[in-house]
Design an enzyme around this catalytic site. Structure first.
Site, PDB file in Angstrom:
ATOM      1  N   ARG A  74       1.013  -1.327  -0.072  1.00  0.00           N
ATOM      2  CA  ARG A  74       0.033   0.037  -0.080  1.00  0.00           C
ATOM      3  C   ARG A  74       0.777   1.098  -0.018  1.00  0.00           C
ATOM      4  O   ARG A  74       0.422   2.399   0.199  1.00  0.00           O
ATOM      5  CB  ARG A  74      -0.963   0.019   1.327  1.00  0.00           C
ATOM      6  N   ASP A  75       2.057   1.241  -0.204  1.00  0.00           N
ATOM      7  CA  ASP A  75       3.318   2.255  -0.288  1.00  0.00           C
ATOM      8  C   ASP A  75       2.956   3.171  -1.345  1.00  0.00           C
ATOM      9  O   ASP A  75       2.409   2.884  -2.505  1.00  0.00           O
ATOM     10  CB  ASP A  75       4.531   1.840  -0.602  1.00  0.00           C
ATOM     11  N   ILE A 134     -12.161  -5.753  -4.591  1.00  0.00           N
ATOM     12  CA  ILE A 134     -13.316  -6.407  -4.145  1.00  0.00           C
ATOM     13  C   ILE A 134     -14.318  -5.627  -3.770  1.00  0.00           C
ATOM     14  O   ILE A 134     -15.262  -5.978  -3.549  1.00  0.00           O
ATOM     15  CB  ILE A 134     -13.046  -7.540  -3.024  1.00  0.00           C
ATOM     16  N   ASP A 135     -14.035  -4.255  -3.258  1.00  0.00           N
ATOM     17  CA  ASP A 135     -14.955  -3.544  -2.752  1.00  0.00           C
ATOM     18  C   ASP A 135     -15.824  -2.752  -3.943  1.00  0.00           C
ATOM     19  O   ASP A 135     -17.022  -2.108  -3.688  1.00  0.00           O
ATOM     20  CB  ASP A 135     -14.383  -2.328  -2.237  1.00  0.00           C
ATOM     21  N   GLY A 178     -15.417  -4.037   3.202  1.00  0.00           N
ATOM     22  CA  GLY A 178     -15.995  -2.670   2.529  1.00  0.00           C
ATOM     23  C   GLY A 178     -15.998  -1.677   3.653  1.00  0.00           C
ATOM     24  O   GLY A 178     -16.823  -1.723   4.324  1.00  0.00           O
ATOM     25  N   GLU A 230     -17.971  -3.976   6.747  1.00  0.00           N
ATOM     26  CA  GLU A 230     -17.154  -3.382   8.009  1.00  0.00           C
ATOM     27  C   GLU A 230     -17.159  -1.988   8.256  1.00  0.00           C
ATOM     28  O   GLU A 230     -16.948  -1.475   9.573  1.00  0.00           O
ATOM     29  CB  GLU A 230     -15.580  -3.936   7.850  1.00  0.00           C
TER      30      GLU A 230
HETATM   31  O1  F6P Z   1      -9.844  -2.172  -0.256  1.00  0.00           O
HETATM   32  C1  F6P Z   1     -10.042  -3.658  -0.378  1.00  0.00           C
HETATM   33  C2  F6P Z   1     -10.170  -4.264   0.903  1.00  0.00           C
HETATM   34  O2  F6P Z   1      -9.939  -5.704   1.232  1.00  0.00           O
HETATM   35  C3  F6P Z   1     -11.200  -3.631   2.165  1.00  0.00           C
HETATM   36  O3  F6P Z   1     -12.303  -3.926   1.666  1.00  0.00           O
HETATM   37  C4  F6P Z   1     -10.678  -3.722   3.389  1.00  0.00           C
HETATM   38  O4  F6P Z   1     -11.151  -2.953   4.341  1.00  0.00           O
HETATM   39  C5  F6P Z   1      -9.018  -3.625   3.216  1.00  0.00           C
HETATM   40  O5  F6P Z   1      -8.846  -3.878   1.971  1.00  0.00           O
HETATM   41  C6  F6P Z   1      -8.208  -4.384   4.038  1.00  0.00           C
HETATM   42  O6  F6P Z   1      -7.022  -3.980   3.918  1.00  0.00           O
HETATM   43  P1  F6P Z   1      -5.717  -5.050   4.350  1.00  0.00           P
HETATM   44  O7  F6P Z   1      -5.652  -5.963   3.846  1.00  0.00           O
HETATM   45  O8  F6P Z   1      -4.602  -3.964   4.113  1.00  0.00           O
HETATM   46  O9  F6P Z   1      -5.901  -5.060   5.935  1.00  0.00           O
END
Ligand code: F6P
Length: 367
Positions: A74-75, A134-135, A178, A230
Site C-alpha cells: 500500500r506504499d 473486491i470493494d 467494505g 465493516e
Molecule cells: O480495499 C480492499 C479491502 O479488502 C477492503 O475491503 C478492506 O477494508 C481492506 O482492503 C483491508 O486491507 P488490508 O488487507 O490492508 O488489511
C-alpha cells in the site's frame, strides 16, 4: 527497438490480478511484439528498481492463481516509508522510469492506486490503470475485477451460516469487507438471503434492526442473519462523532469510521452484543476478513481481467495514456484518469439492489 511496458500491482490483492497480468503480457508479446517487466511490491518496487521480466514462460499457468505474482503493497509514491520517515519519492520513480526507457506504466489497483497513478502522470510519466478491488468502489467503471469472486465467497459463507443460525435459533452477524462502501455486503446479503443488511451508505438505527429481528421471531423465525459491511455506522456513531468533531457530515462519517476500524471488528462485536441484549436471542459474530480476497478468481473475474488487461496494451499501441480502462456495458473503454482519481463509487440509495432489498422486506436499518 521494441517498446517496453512496466506493470505493477498496488493496494490490497484481488483475485484476477494474475489473469490481468497474463492478458497484458501475452497481448504485448504475441500481438504487438513489445516487452514487459513487472515491478515487485507495488510502487515500492518501482522506486527501488526491483523488477522481473514477464516473458511467456513466467506468464504461463498463472490465469487461475489468486493473489499477484508480483507482490503488492500500500506504499504511496509521495509518502513512501523510507528509514522510518514518509518521503516523497516521485522524483526517484520518474528517474527510474526514464532510465529504463519505459513506454508506459500500467498500474493495477483500486481507488488509492488511481490517485497515486494520477500523481505520476503529473510528473510526466505515461500511465494506464486497470480497476481492481473486491470493494467495487472505483468510479466510472461498471465493475472492478475481484468483486465477483469476493461476492461468491461471501455469499457461500452466508449460505453456510444459515443452517447453524437456524439450528441454534441465533442471530448471526456476519462482517463483510467494505470499509467505505457497501457493494459487497449488499450483494452478498441479497444473494445469501440475509434478513438485515447494513452498509456505510445508510447509517442504521439499532432499535429498528432489533425490531426487525423481533418481528421475525414473533412470526416463528427464531434465527436471523445480519450482513454488515465493516464500515457500516449506526446513527449514534455518526452523531457522537459529529458532537466530538463539530465538522461537516462527510468528515464526520470518515472520522467515525476511522475510529471504528482501529477497533478491528470491535464495533461489529458490539453490534452482535447489543442485538442479543435488545432481542433476548443469542447472537454470534463471524468476520469473513481476508478469506474474501483469497484463492482462484471466478470465471467472470478471469474474463474481465483478461478483457481489460489485453485492451490496455492496445491503448499503449495507440499511445492513449493517462486513462483508466473501465468496463461499460460489457466493453472496455478508456476514461480520463483525472476523472476517476479521488472519486469513490458509493452505492446509490436508489440502486436497483437497494430497491430489491426493500421490496423483499429486508431491513436496511433505516425504516
Ligand atoms: O480495499 C480492499 C479491502 O479488502 C477492503 O475491503 C478492506 O477494508 C481492506 O482492503 C483491508 O486491507 P488490508 O488487507 O490492508 O488489511
Amino acid at each position: 527497438m521494441s517498446k517496453l511496458i512496466g506493470v505493477l500491482t498496488a493496494g490490497g490483492d484481488t483475485p484476477g490480478l494474475n489473469a490481468a497480468l497474463r492478458g497484458i503480457g501475452k497481448a504485448a508479446i504475441n500481438k504487438y511484439g513489445m516487452q514487459v517487466i513487472g515491478f515487485l511490491d507495488g510502487f515500492r518496487g518501482l522506486m527501488e528498481n526491483r523488477s522481473t521480466r514477464l516473458d511467456l514462460d513466467t506468464l504461463s499457468g498463472i490465469l487461475t492463481k489468486g493473489g499477484t505474482i508480483l507482490g503488492t503493497s500500500r506504499d504511496k509514491p509521495h509518502r513512501m516509508p523510507v528509514g522510518g520517515k514518509a518521503l516523497d519519492m516521485t522524483d526517484v520513480i520518474y528517474e527510474n522510469y526514464q532510465k529504463l526507457h519505459l513506454e508506459t506504466l500500467i498500474c493495477l489497483g483500486g481507488g488509492g492506486t488511481q490517485k497515486n497513478a494520477l500523481r505520476l502522470t503529473e510528473k510526466g510519466l505515461n500511465v494506464i490503470t486497470l480497476p481492481k478491488t473486491i470493494d467495487n468502489d472505483v468510479a466510472l467503471t461498471d465493475t472492478t475485477f475481484g468483486f465477483d469472486t469476493a461476492l461468491s465467497i461471501a455469499t457461500e459463507a452466508i449460505d453456510r451460516l444459515h443452517s447453524t443460525a437456524h439450528s441454534h435459533h441465533r442471530i448471526i452477524v456476519v462482517e463483510v469487507m467494505g470499509h467505505k462502501v457497501g457493494w459487497l455486503a449488499l450483494g452478498a446479503g441479497l444473494c445469501g438471503g440475509a434478513d438485515v443488511i447494513l452498509i456505510p451508505e445508510i447509517p442504521y438505527d439499532l432499535n429498528k434492526v432489533a425490531e426487525a429481528i423481533m418481528q421475525r421471531s414473533r412470526g416463528g423465525k427464531r434465527f436471523s442473519i445480519v450482513a454488515v459491511a465493516e464500515g457500516a455506522l449506526s446513527k449514534e456513531d455518526v452523531k457522537e462523532s459529529a458532537a466530538n468533531n463539530k465538522s461537516k457530515e462527510d468528515d464526520t462519517i470518515d472520522t467515525a469510521l476511522a475510529s471504528l476500524l482501529t477497533q478491528g471488528g470491535g464495533h461489529t462485536m458490539r453490534l452482535a452484543n447489543r442485538l442479543e441484549e435488545l432481542t433476548g436471542l443469542e447472537s454470534r459474530l463471524t468476520i469473513l476478513g481476508h478469506l474474501q480476497r483469497g484463492g482462484a478468481p471466478s470465471a467472470a473475474d478471469r474474463l474481465l481481467a483478461t478483457q481489460l488487461g489485453t485492451a490496455s496494451v492496445t491503448l499503449v499501441e495507440q499511445k492513449t495514456y493517462n486513462v483508466m480502462v473501465s468496463v461499460r456495458d460489457g466493453r472496455a473503454l478508456p476514461v480520463p484518469l483525472k476523472d476517476v482519481a479521488g472519486n469513490r463509487k458509493y452505492v446509490p440509495l436508489d440502486h436497483p439492489w437497494i430497491e430489491s432489498a426493500r421490496r423483499l422486506g429486508t431491513c436496511l436499518g433505516d425504516d
